[in-house]
Design a protein around this motif. Structure first.
Motif, PDB file in Angstrom:
ATOM      1  N   UNK A  13      46.866 -13.007 -50.916  1.00  0.00           N
ATOM      2  CA  UNK A  13      47.365 -12.322 -49.708  1.00  0.00           C
ATOM      3  C   UNK A  13      48.216 -10.878 -50.019  1.00  0.00           C
ATOM      4  N   UNK A  14      48.642 -10.710 -51.298  1.00  0.00           N
ATOM      5  CA  UNK A  14      49.388  -9.476 -51.569  1.00  0.00           C
ATOM      6  C   UNK A  14      48.357  -8.131 -51.521  1.00  0.00           C
ATOM      7  N   UNK A  15      47.158  -8.458 -52.134  1.00  0.00           N
ATOM      8  CA  UNK A  15      46.438  -7.467 -52.207  1.00  0.00           C
ATOM      9  C   UNK A  15      45.613  -7.320 -50.885  1.00  0.00           C
ATOM     10  N   UNK A  16      45.599  -8.349 -50.034  1.00  0.00           N
ATOM     11  CA  UNK A  16      44.882  -8.205 -48.649  1.00  0.00           C
ATOM     12  C   UNK A  16      45.763  -7.533 -47.819  1.00  0.00           C
ATOM     13  N   UNK A  17      47.050  -7.497 -47.760  1.00  0.00           N
ATOM     14  CA  UNK A  17      48.047  -7.072 -47.030  1.00  0.00           C
ATOM     15  C   UNK A  17      48.024  -5.494 -47.392  1.00  0.00           C
ATOM     16  N   UNK A  18      48.020  -5.242 -48.421  1.00  0.00           N
ATOM     17  CA  UNK A  18      47.960  -3.786 -48.917  1.00  0.00           C
ATOM     18  C   UNK A  18      46.726  -2.990 -48.364  1.00  0.00           C
ATOM     19  N   UNK A  22      47.623 -14.991 -38.556  1.00  0.00           N
ATOM     20  CA  UNK A  22      49.041 -15.440 -38.677  1.00  0.00           C
ATOM     21  C   UNK A  22      49.679 -14.152 -39.450  1.00  0.00           C
ATOM     22  N   UNK A  23      49.059 -13.456 -40.326  1.00  0.00           N
ATOM     23  CA  UNK A  23      49.583 -12.290 -41.077  1.00  0.00           C
ATOM     24  C   UNK A  23      49.618 -11.033 -39.838  1.00  0.00           C
ATOM     25  N   UNK A  24      48.577 -11.043 -38.943  1.00  0.00           N
ATOM     26  CA  UNK A  24      48.618  -9.932 -38.029  1.00  0.00           C
ATOM     27  C   UNK A  24      49.999 -10.277 -37.013  1.00  0.00           C
ATOM     28  N   UNK A  25      50.081 -11.129 -36.629  1.00  0.00           N
ATOM     29  CA  UNK A  25      51.490 -11.645 -35.831  1.00  0.00           C
ATOM     30  C   UNK A  25      52.732 -11.276 -36.554  1.00  0.00           C
ATOM     31  N   UNK A  26      52.656 -11.625 -37.754  1.00  0.00           N
ATOM     32  CA  UNK A  26      53.756 -11.559 -38.549  1.00  0.00           C
ATOM     33  C   UNK A  26      54.058  -9.979 -38.803  1.00  0.00           C
ATOM     34  N   UNK A  27      52.778  -9.259 -39.007  1.00  0.00           N
ATOM     35  CA  UNK A  27      53.183  -8.014 -39.234  1.00  0.00           C
ATOM     36  C   UNK A  27      53.146  -7.144 -38.136  1.00  0.00           C
ATOM     37  N   UNK A  28      53.124  -7.496 -36.955  1.00  0.00           N
ATOM     38  CA  UNK A  28      52.948  -6.894 -35.687  1.00  0.00           C
ATOM     39  C   UNK A  28      51.590  -5.944 -35.583  1.00  0.00           C
ATOM     40  N   UNK A  50      40.312  -9.871 -40.683  1.00  0.00           N
ATOM     41  CA  UNK A  50      39.802 -10.653 -41.659  1.00  0.00           C
ATOM     42  C   UNK A  50      38.900 -11.618 -41.086  1.00  0.00           C
ATOM     43  N   UNK A  51      37.658 -11.862 -41.842  1.00  0.00           N
ATOM     44  CA  UNK A  51      36.613 -12.769 -41.137  1.00  0.00           C
ATOM     45  C   UNK A  51      37.314 -14.229 -41.562  1.00  0.00           C
ATOM     46  N   UNK A  52      37.142 -14.923 -40.309  1.00  0.00           N
ATOM     47  CA  UNK A  52      37.479 -16.618 -40.672  1.00  0.00           C
ATOM     48  C   UNK A  52      37.011 -17.236 -41.785  1.00  0.00           C
ATOM     49  N   UNK A  53      35.923 -16.866 -42.346  1.00  0.00           N
ATOM     50  CA  UNK A  53      35.459 -17.382 -43.241  1.00  0.00           C
ATOM     51  C   UNK A  53      36.325 -17.576 -44.629  1.00  0.00           C
ATOM     52  N   UNK A  54      37.220 -16.686 -44.577  1.00  0.00           N
ATOM     53  CA  UNK A  54      38.104 -16.367 -45.820  1.00  0.00           C
ATOM     54  C   UNK A  54      39.419 -17.040 -45.615  1.00  0.00           C
ATOM     55  N   UNK A  55      40.095 -17.403 -46.572  1.00  0.00           N
ATOM     56  CA  UNK A  55      41.641 -17.831 -46.119  1.00  0.00           C
ATOM     57  C   UNK A  55      42.658 -17.201 -47.163  1.00  0.00           C
TER      58      UNK A  55
END
Lengths: 96, 130
Positions: B79-84, B91-97, B103-108
């Motif tokens: 998650x840390x690398x992904x957000x960078x 969920x992260x899109x909502x949280x980070x506005x 991200x493709x839904x095949x990944x978690x």
């Protein structure tokens, strides 16, 4: 017994560091930018051949890089050969 | 044997990410199980849902998504690398506005603990870097 996957050009520090750690019974798989070390009669292939490791090159990556004159000491393998090496070698060290 | 893979390579630089996907397919074909693929650093870019490649080019994303669909391989993204790198699930899109998921839904989304767990619960952990 370590399988070293070497994805770094012969001029890189990763390549030099890998050379220092290769021990007898190890195998080295050249892939990515590492395939240039498979070229016959080069300084890089000579230093690899001087180690006690068994040498392999990933055929697809060599082809992509245009490396055709592979040293006789380096065996060309496909991806199934790569998987087979990991079946034999319990540990892998990736150099990049 | 049970395999897990660690992907550090960007899918947009060199062939290493594609080689890793081919490795996973081949390991499964040889009767092994691929438990988890963990994407770290620029490796997380493999999940870029909005990346468009030339029509005649196989993308790393396709290769990975097929492994998840056909063989239930878990594609875990640090998650840390992904957000960078601008990779957001909803969920992260909502949280980070951010207005949409990238991200493709095949990944978690996942954490480094899942990498440690993969190492502990697999016979082989194969790293793809460079």
């Amino acid at each position: 017994m370590i399988l070293h996957t070497l994805n770094a050009a012969p001029s890189s520090s990763a390549f030099a560091d890998c050379l220092k750690t290769i021990a007898e019974g190890d195998a080295v798989l050249l892939m990515g930018d590492g395939v240039y070390a498979a070229i016959a009669q080069t300084e890089a292939s000579r230093v690899l051949e001087a180690t006690k490791a068994t040498l392999y090159v990933l055929a697809d990556d060599a082809m992509t890089a245009g490396v055709l004159n592979v040293s006789a000491a380096v065996s060309s393998i496909d991806i199934a050969g790569f998987v087979a090496l990991t079946e034999t070698f319990p540990r892998q060290q990736a150099w990049y | 044997m049970i395999y897990s893979l660690l992907i550090l390579s960007s899918p947009f630089s060199g062939d290493c990410s594609r080689t890793a996907a081919a490795f996973a397919r081949c390991a499964i074909a040889r009767g092994h199980t691929v438990h988890r693929v963990f994407f770290l650093d620029t490796g997380t870019l493999a999940s870029a849902a909005n990346s468009v490649s030339a029509q005649d080019e196989d993308t790393a994303l396709q290769s990975w998504a097929e492994l998840a669909d056909l063989h239930s391989v878990e594609l875990a993204i640090c998650i840390t690398s992904a957000l960078k790198h601008g990779m957001f699930d909803q969920t992260e899109a909502d949280r980070n506005k951010c207005p949409f998921s990238t991200m493709d839904p095949a990944f978690t989304m996942s954490g480094l603990g899942q990498l440690v767990d993969a190492y502990a619960s697999s016979d082989r952990l194969i790293t793809f870097g460079g």
